[in-house]
Design a protein around this motif. Sequence first.
Motif, PDB file in Angstrom:
ATOM      1  N   VAL A   1       0.829  -1.203   0.000  1.00 15.93           N
ATOM      2  CA  VAL A   1       0.000   0.000   0.000  1.00 15.93           C
ATOM      3  C   VAL A   1       0.855   1.239   0.000  1.00 15.93           C
ATOM      4  CG1 VAL A   1      -1.658   1.307   1.364  1.00 15.93           C
ATOM      5  CG2 VAL A   1      -1.907  -1.149   1.125  1.00 15.93           C
TER       6      VAL A   1
ATOM      7  N   SER B   1      -4.486  -2.045  -3.335  1.00 16.62           N
ATOM      8  CA  SER B   1      -4.855  -3.450  -3.171  1.00 16.62           C
ATOM      9  C   SER B   1      -4.464  -4.221  -4.423  1.00 16.62           C
ATOM     10  CB  SER B   1      -6.367  -3.608  -2.941  1.00 16.62           C
ATOM     11  OG  SER B   1      -7.099  -3.351  -4.127  1.00 16.62           O
TER      12      SER B   1
ATOM     13  N   ARG C   1     -10.883  -3.244  -1.555  1.00 21.42           N
ATOM     14  CA  ARG C   1      -9.762  -3.881  -0.835  1.00 21.42           C
ATOM     15  C   ARG C   1     -10.146  -5.185  -0.156  1.00 21.42           C
ATOM     16  NH1 ARG C   1      -6.064   0.761   1.643  1.00 21.42           N
ATOM     17  NH2 ARG C   1      -6.787   2.552   0.446  1.00 21.42           N
TER      18      ARG C   1
ATOM     19  N   TYR D   1      -8.446  -2.382  11.354  1.00 22.86           N
ATOM     20  CA  TYR D   1      -7.778  -2.767  10.115  1.00 22.86           C
ATOM     21  C   TYR D   1      -7.792  -4.281   9.910  1.00 22.86           C
ATOM     22  CZ  TYR D   1      -6.199   1.848   8.846  1.00 22.86           C
ATOM     23  OH  TYR D   1      -6.187   3.155   8.445  1.00 22.86           O
TER      24      TYR D   1
ATOM     25  N   LEU E   1      -6.041  -7.009   7.098  1.00 18.29           N
ATOM     26  CA  LEU E   1      -4.952  -7.038   6.128  1.00 18.29           C
ATOM     27  C   LEU E   1      -5.042  -8.279   5.253  1.00 18.29           C
ATOM     28  CD1 LEU E   1      -4.025  -4.813   8.058  1.00 18.29           C
ATOM     29  CD2 LEU E   1      -1.703  -5.716   7.926  1.00 18.29           C
TER      30      LEU E   1
ATOM     31  N   GLU F   1      -1.891   0.315   7.190  1.00 18.65           N
ATOM     32  CA  GLU F   1      -2.244  -0.716   6.223  1.00 18.65           C
ATOM     33  C   GLU F   1      -1.143  -1.750   6.058  1.00 18.65           C
ATOM     34  OE1 GLU F   1      -3.112   1.659   2.802  1.00 18.65           O
ATOM     35  OE2 GLU F   1      -4.728   2.733   3.836  1.00 18.65           O
TER      36      GLU F   1
ATOM     37  N   TRP G   1      -1.616  -5.796   1.400  1.00 14.21           N
ATOM     38  CA  TRP G   1      -2.370  -4.553   1.555  1.00 14.21           C
ATOM     39  C   TRP G   1      -3.321  -4.664   2.736  1.00 14.21           C
ATOM     40  CZ3 TRP G   1      -3.751  -8.437  -1.667  1.00 14.21           C
ATOM     41  CH2 TRP G   1      -5.093  -8.821  -1.718  1.00 14.21           C
ATOM     42  N   GLY G   2      -4.056  -3.607   3.002  1.00 15.52           N
ATOM     43  CA  GLY G   2      -5.023  -3.619   4.090  1.00 15.52           C
ATOM     44  C   GLY G   2      -5.883  -2.382   4.054  1.00 15.52           C
ATOM     45  N   GLY G   3      -6.779  -2.290   5.014  1.00 18.62           N
ATOM     46  CA  GLY G   3      -7.649  -1.131   5.104  1.00 18.62           C
ATOM     47  C   GLY G   3      -8.593  -1.269   6.282  1.00 18.62           C
TER      48      GLY G   3
END
Length: 482
Positions: free
Chosen positions: A4, A19, A87, A280, A282, A343, A372-374
């Motif tokens: 990210v 992502s 994502r 979050y 991931l 992230e 990635w993450g969010g």
Amino acid sequence: MTAVGDATDAAPAGYRRASFWLDDLAARGLDDLRPRAALTRDARFDVCLIGGGLTALWTAYALNAADPDLRIAVLEREIAGFGASGRNGGWCSALFPRSASSLERSHGRDAAVAMRRAMVDTVAEVGRVVDVEGIDCDFAQGGTVLFARDEVQRGAARAEVLEADRFGVDALEYWDADAVADRFGAVGLDGRVPAAVIDPATARVHPAKLVRGLARVLEARGVAIFERTEVVDFAAGRVRFRALDGSDAEGTLAARHVIVATEGYGPGLPRVRRRILPIYSLMIATEPLPDAVWDEIGIEHGQTFSDFRHLLVYGQRTADNRVAFGGRGAHYHFGSAVDPRFERSDAVFTHLRRALRDLFPAVGDAAITHRWGGPLGISRDWHATASYNPRTGVGFAGGYVGDGLSTTNLAGRTLADLVLGRRSDLTELPWANHRSPLWEPEPIRWVLANLGITGMAIADAEERATRRPSLLARMIGPFTGH
């Protein structure tokens, strides 16, 4: 390896890094991810949707279908699908944050059954719309395989099937170890072949293809989508915004109906701050795996998979034969902070890789190409909502706890009925106009959230050590929708 980047980077390269899904669109030449024009002056619309994810877009879709003359605007800080909608794990499922038993305790049996039926029907509804609108998003309904990897998890699996039978909506099946051994190359925590629960009400989806495709459909129907447009605040009848296209333009959008659809990014708005807690989740994606490896793993196209641990993991076989695999474990950040730095967590990424190989040894040393993450959104009572106040004209939907890919569609249809003043089966569902309590002020919020995350990890360790259902998980359960 792709990771990210800066969430405020307006360049398409920055969005590609958000992502695997968004990167895949650009890599295949399907979408250059270039932002649409920002809103740079005062404007007036009938409906303003704050946020450019699936909640906003499905709501716009339902409203436009009901009344094509409505002037609808979508305001998005980055690009449509930049947040959780682009994502997530790609599960279009019938999952809802609150269990059927929990809904029954709060709202009664009939309401719980209606909610379960609506969620199951929504999976098919998403499939219907993507077919009708020609949105190629790799939609394939192959169901979910939930592995029960030790005796404690097998007990939880049997209990889940029994609960589903009691409500008579979800068509869950329990497969013993012999049936699993004939189909899947999964390994249990105790070294034995696991059992499994099969839930047919799930489809595999490429989420970025879905959200970006839906945005194009809406534009073609006359819905205005303004990107790189940051909402600063909102109130009844108006939304204050700032353009992030370099013009530094500020203004007010007047609208009869204002719908907040920001999910985990909502705490950045003063009027949402304590309503939603951002946590979050991931993910990692492997390189494409050979067919021989997939034959050993046993997961087919259209299938998703998980197990019965408390600290959730989730995965799918992508259309190009990767494993997209994610999970929880990242800590909550003080003040409901949302930041691109959160992230990435090497510890969580390492945990995910190890967990994937432990479940499916055939994955071996496959390269991890994307990480990635969010943030996802959690309400204080783990009860998602689609709500609208006809007196103020302000609506809100969210609190999906990561189960939003399909729930957003139900939210959009429900909000459309609420906004238009139409009484329907949807507006009678127990989540319609549900109001969750606010999260506690800091530092109590920080303590509670991180205790919950740590508690789930401890509960998994407790069950492995004692081979009995976790007492800690039982204590935490009522606070997490169970």
